[in-house]
Design a protein around this motif. Structure first.
Motif, PDB file in Angstrom:
ATOM      1  N   SER A 133       1.128  -1.466  -0.119  1.00  0.00           N
ATOM      2  CA  SER A 133      -0.033  -0.111   0.072  1.00  0.00           C
ATOM      3  C   SER A 133       0.767   1.256  -0.090  1.00  0.00           C
ATOM      4  N   PRO A 134       0.763   2.028  -1.082  1.00  0.00           N
ATOM      5  CA  PRO A 134       1.638   3.368  -1.006  1.00  0.00           C
ATOM      6  C   PRO A 134       1.033   4.237   0.078  1.00  0.00           C
ATOM      7  N   ALA A 135      -0.130   4.239   0.416  1.00  0.00           N
ATOM      8  CA  ALA A 135      -0.667   5.125   1.577  1.00  0.00           C
ATOM      9  C   ALA A 135       0.236   4.529   3.029  1.00  0.00           C
ATOM     10  N   ILE A 136       0.371   3.576   3.234  1.00  0.00           N
ATOM     11  CA  ILE A 136       1.235   3.243   4.591  1.00  0.00           C
ATOM     12  C   ILE A 136       2.528   3.299   3.983  1.00  0.00           C
ATOM     13  N   ALA A 137       3.089   3.196   2.896  1.00  0.00           N
ATOM     14  CA  ALA A 137       4.591   3.808   2.759  1.00  0.00           C
ATOM     15  C   ALA A 137       4.685   5.095   3.061  1.00  0.00           C
ATOM     16  N   HIS A 138       3.573   6.005   2.744  1.00  0.00           N
ATOM     17  CA  HIS A 138       3.654   7.201   3.107  1.00  0.00           C
ATOM     18  C   HIS A 138       3.425   7.841   4.607  1.00  0.00           C
ATOM     19  N   GLN A 139       2.872   6.809   5.291  1.00  0.00           N
ATOM     20  CA  GLN A 139       2.875   6.852   6.615  1.00  0.00           C
ATOM     21  C   GLN A 139       4.169   6.529   7.412  1.00  0.00           C
ATOM     22  N   LEU A 140       4.917   5.516   6.983  1.00  0.00           N
ATOM     23  CA  LEU A 140       6.203   5.172   7.323  1.00  0.00           C
ATOM     24  C   LEU A 140       7.291   6.514   6.824  1.00  0.00           C
ATOM     25  N   ARG A 141       6.981   6.881   5.548  1.00  0.00           N
ATOM     26  CA  ARG A 141       7.852   8.109   5.286  1.00  0.00           C
ATOM     27  C   ARG A 141       7.821   9.294   6.269  1.00  0.00           C
ATOM     28  N   LYS A 142       6.638   9.713   6.627  1.00  0.00           N
ATOM     29  CA  LYS A 142       6.159  10.791   7.403  1.00  0.00           C
ATOM     30  C   LYS A 142       6.917  10.148   9.047  1.00  0.00           C
ATOM     31  N   ALA A 143       7.223   9.033   9.212  1.00  0.00           N
ATOM     32  CA  ALA A 143       7.860   8.842  10.460  1.00  0.00           C
ATOM     33  C   ALA A 143       9.121   8.581  10.239  1.00  0.00           C
ATOM     34  N   GLY A 144       9.736   8.988   9.257  1.00  0.00           N
ATOM     35  CA  GLY A 144      11.311   8.930   9.107  1.00  0.00           C
ATOM     36  C   GLY A 144      11.744   7.946   8.212  1.00  0.00           C
ATOM     37  N   ALA A 145      11.139   7.329   7.460  1.00  0.00           N
ATOM     38  CA  ALA A 145      11.698   6.099   6.447  1.00  0.00           C
ATOM     39  C   ALA A 145      12.193   6.970   5.441  1.00  0.00           C
ATOM     40  N   ILE A 146      13.207   6.577   4.517  1.00  0.00           N
ATOM     41  CA  ILE A 146      13.767   7.292   3.436  1.00  0.00           C
ATOM     42  C   ILE A 146      13.263   7.009   2.239  1.00  0.00           C
ATOM     43  N   GLY A 147      12.257   5.737   2.321  1.00  0.00           N
ATOM     44  CA  GLY A 147      11.865   5.437   1.133  1.00  0.00           C
ATOM     45  C   GLY A 147      11.168   3.897   1.181  1.00  0.00           C
ATOM     46  N   VAL A 148      11.268   3.233   0.327  1.00  0.00           N
ATOM     47  CA  VAL A 148      10.709   1.727   0.553  1.00  0.00           C
ATOM     48  C   VAL A 148      11.714   0.679  -0.108  1.00  0.00           C
ATOM     49  N   THR A 149      11.603  -0.389   0.401  1.00  0.00           N
ATOM     50  CA  THR A 149      12.092  -1.588  -0.523  1.00  0.00           C
ATOM     51  C   THR A 149      10.961  -2.254  -1.073  1.00  0.00           C
ATOM     52  N   VAL A 150      11.244  -2.932  -2.432  1.00  0.00           N
ATOM     53  CA  VAL A 150      10.087  -3.831  -3.024  1.00  0.00           C
ATOM     54  C   VAL A 150      10.773  -4.899  -3.699  1.00  0.00           C
ATOM     55  N   ALA A 151      10.103  -5.667  -3.988  1.00  0.00           N
ATOM     56  CA  ALA A 151      10.472  -7.126  -4.781  1.00  0.00           C
ATOM     57  C   ALA A 151      10.176  -6.995  -6.146  1.00  0.00           C
ATOM     58  N   LYS A 152       9.646  -6.233  -6.877  1.00  0.00           N
ATOM     59  CA  LYS A 152       9.124  -6.165  -8.212  1.00  0.00           C
ATOM     60  C   LYS A 152       9.297  -5.042  -8.905  1.00  0.00           C
ATOM     61  N   VAL A 153       9.529  -4.935 -10.113  1.00  0.00           N
ATOM     62  CA  VAL A 153       9.506  -3.690 -10.863  1.00  0.00           C
ATOM     63  C   VAL A 153       8.104  -3.129 -10.775  1.00  0.00           C
ATOM     64  N   SER A 154       7.178  -4.098 -11.028  1.00  0.00           N
ATOM     65  CA  SER A 154       5.669  -3.531 -11.085  1.00  0.00           C
ATOM     66  C   SER A 154       5.291  -2.906  -9.496  1.00  0.00           C
ATOM     67  N   GLU A 155       5.818  -3.435  -8.722  1.00  0.00           N
ATOM     68  CA  GLU A 155       5.458  -2.869  -7.219  1.00  0.00           C
ATOM     69  C   GLU A 155       6.392  -1.369  -7.357  1.00  0.00           C
ATOM     70  N   ALA A 156       7.471  -1.464  -7.809  1.00  0.00           N
ATOM     71  CA  ALA A 156       8.155  -0.063  -7.897  1.00  0.00           C
ATOM     72  C   ALA A 156       7.470   1.074  -8.669  1.00  0.00           C
ATOM     73  N   GLU A 157       6.637   0.633  -9.485  1.00  0.00           N
ATOM     74  CA  GLU A 157       5.964   1.496 -10.478  1.00  0.00           C
ATOM     75  C   GLU A 157       4.876   2.057  -9.684  1.00  0.00           C
ATOM     76  N   VAL A 158       3.937   1.195  -8.761  1.00  0.00           N
ATOM     77  CA  VAL A 158       3.051   1.693  -8.028  1.00  0.00           C
ATOM     78  C   VAL A 158       3.424   2.687  -6.904  1.00  0.00           C
ATOM     79  N   MET A 159       4.622   2.287  -6.320  1.00  0.00           N
ATOM     80  CA  MET A 159       5.077   3.283  -5.263  1.00  0.00           C
ATOM     81  C   MET A 159       5.598   4.539  -6.096  1.00  0.00           C
TER      82      MET A 159
END
Lengths: 365, 365
Positions: A52-78
């Protein structure tokens, strides 16, 4: 009439529904974020856990620098959702995927890993064709024996090849101490993680002595972060699923100080015997990977069987589970539960507060 | 430029991709259809196996009378796609679902099951409110000890209650001999199935002697159909997954005469050692329920490990698996593989012929 779930009391929701207790979720986020900040290590949570990009943004707001993913298509969504620093912690192979990875660079810094010379030329060619630069980490086998180069010498060879390939940018090393997660004894686990991460840091030394800079040394998962983040030399930790604290992490991997935040709401649909209740969930809505799901509010009533669309609960004497009653079930494993759902409903004070679509679910390529 | 996969050579597809060998699929369909026709029993394949109305229509064209599903929302998808005879082989509980079940009756004959008096009144009320009639089967426990009434006397009581409830139509009985599927010995399995189905037929006798007609006696799954369809008194068989013939059915349940038709196409993404290849599939794209997936064309190279997004293949000496090579992997269990994908690509003569969206995937309620 209201069709959105927002504002609806949790107990009025239809089931199965994937629920997120937002207070606990935020406590878990704060715990992880504080842990990494206090140790001076960056946090790159693995979004495979939640899709979920929305959860990724909650983590970013808490200090995460970005995300890890496993797939190119997941990276596209993010990337399309505004996440700008992404690591694909997997090998990107084949002309479809290298082309997509290259095109995506204009929207986010999407790094990939390599563990073999054959990975390098196609990535470089795709980058040059698209007129972009792709950041690359060399994956080092830390003892899991899945992917990764087998030695520091091989890491150096591959790092050199990457750094000499136009279109690619050598960013550093990655490793995953996944074979250590379930070691029950604290000291043995610590020793195993030190040894595994030692392999990664040795490779770093060899690479850097040859004049190549590793600006990223990425490792760790939820099952190891409480050890790995203490080791100097690691620049970022990939732990993601700990924000949910499913049974796998808290009971099997021994992660401490997290409270279960994720549950599948289920309905009692059958009471065929005094000591047996059947829920409308099963393998198709909740994961029992490594450990069974449990009823959040009934320690004394274990889930003793799971089939595709049924869960069998053994009722303790005196427990009243009428047909139609709703219960919250903590998944065995959060990762494999999220991929079965299309949305997660965040709730606070008994009411649904937010509905987050799991936009990266089904992004398998 | 063509964006549809139709007409594309299978080996050019990106991976992971869910593939259906249409020749084998049609052979499996014909085998099951012939089996049921020759025994004078109707075929109501369980669509939970495949989640696709397009596949349901292929089965209908081959003689299936309709489908079985597990969820009201699956029934909605099938009804909207023109399937008109549907059995929800599960309990339908709660005001959201009874309302949806009632509304759906104007578009298809969607039957549900009950196994407790508490199920009956809400279904009747929903039917009357919508001005429709809902067909009901009483679920009988055949020894699986999941749902179902425990005795013929209870079946009669419930059948009587249903038949006396305005808005409901008593249609017959259902049972599932799911506890017999994995019995390895042929004679023991036959005896266990006879005993289980005997329980169902005894209940039928008791109900019919009381003057209630069971126009439907529904049972069976792929793992038992080659026994259950021989037993007089059964009017329809719910077997669905046999059309795919995954490892679970052919190897664990001993289903005979089916050829594996389903595969996940995967790419070799890493070659970290001479005897090890890593594929870009894992728990999130292929199921290893009860038995591991296997490489369709390499008996000598077993899948020895599966994680979320990796499969570890042990290579036989001399096998050449270069990075980028594509292999077809037969799932452990087809049911739990379909729910991870959004579409299945049917191929014939090496080319994709049809793309079927799995419209009922994610229909959990």
């Amino acid at each position: 009439m209201q069709l959105s779930a927002i504002g609806v009391p949790v107990e009025e929701l239809d089931t199965p529904a994937l629920l997120l207790d937002l207070d606990r979720f935020e406590q878990n986020i704060a715990k992880m974020s504080d842990h990494f900040q206090s140790r001076g290590v960056a946090w790159r949570p693995h979004a495979k856990a939640f899709k979920s990009p929305a959860i990724a943004h909650q983590l970013r707001k808490a200090g995460a620098i970005g995300v890890t993913v496993a797939k190119v298509s997941e990276a596209e969504v993010m990337a399309a959702a505004g996440i700008e620093d992404i690591l694909i912690a997997h090998l990107v192979v084949g002309p479809h995927k290298t082309k997509r990875l290259a095109a995506l660079q204009r929207y986010a810094d999407v790094k990939a890993t390599v563990d073999h010379p054959d990975h390098v030329a196609p990535l470089g060619e795709a980058a040059r064709t698209a007129g972009v630069t792709i950041g690359i980490l060399v994956d080092v086998d830390l003892g899991l024996h899945r992917c990764g180069v087998a030695s520091a010498a091989d890491a150096l060879k591959l790092a050199s090849l990457v750094s000499e390939t136009p279109g690619l940018r050598f960013d550093g090393l990655m490793g995953y101490e996944g074979h250590t997660l379930m070691i029950p004894d604290h000291d043995q686990k610590q020793a195993a993680i030190q040894e595994a991460i030692g392999t990664l840091l040795t490779a770093k030394d060899v690479v850097e002595r040859a004049g190549l800079t590793c600006r990223i040394i990425s490792a760790g998962g939820t099952g190891s972060y409480q050890y790995t983040a203490d080791l100097p030399g690691i620049t970022e930790i990939q732990a993601g699923g700990g924000i949910f604290a499913c049974q796998y992490y808290t009971q099997v991997c021994g992660v401490e100080g997290h409270r279960p935040a994720l549950a599948v709401l289920a309905t009692v649909v059958s009471r065929p015997a005094a000591d047996r209740a059947i829920l409308d969930i099963g393998h198709k809505s909740v994961s029992q990977y490594r450990t069974p799901p449990i009823l959040r509010d009934y320690d004394n009533c274990p889930v003793i069987g799971l089939s595709a669309e049924h869960a069998v609960v053994e009722l303790a004497p005196g427990e009243d589970f009428p047909i139609g009653k709703k219960v919250a079930v903590i998944p065995g494993y959060s990762d494999f539960t999220f991929v079965l759902h299309d949305r997660v409903l965040g709730h606070r004070w008994g009411l649904v507060e937010v509905v987050w679509p799991l936009l990266a679910r089904g992004m398998l390529q």
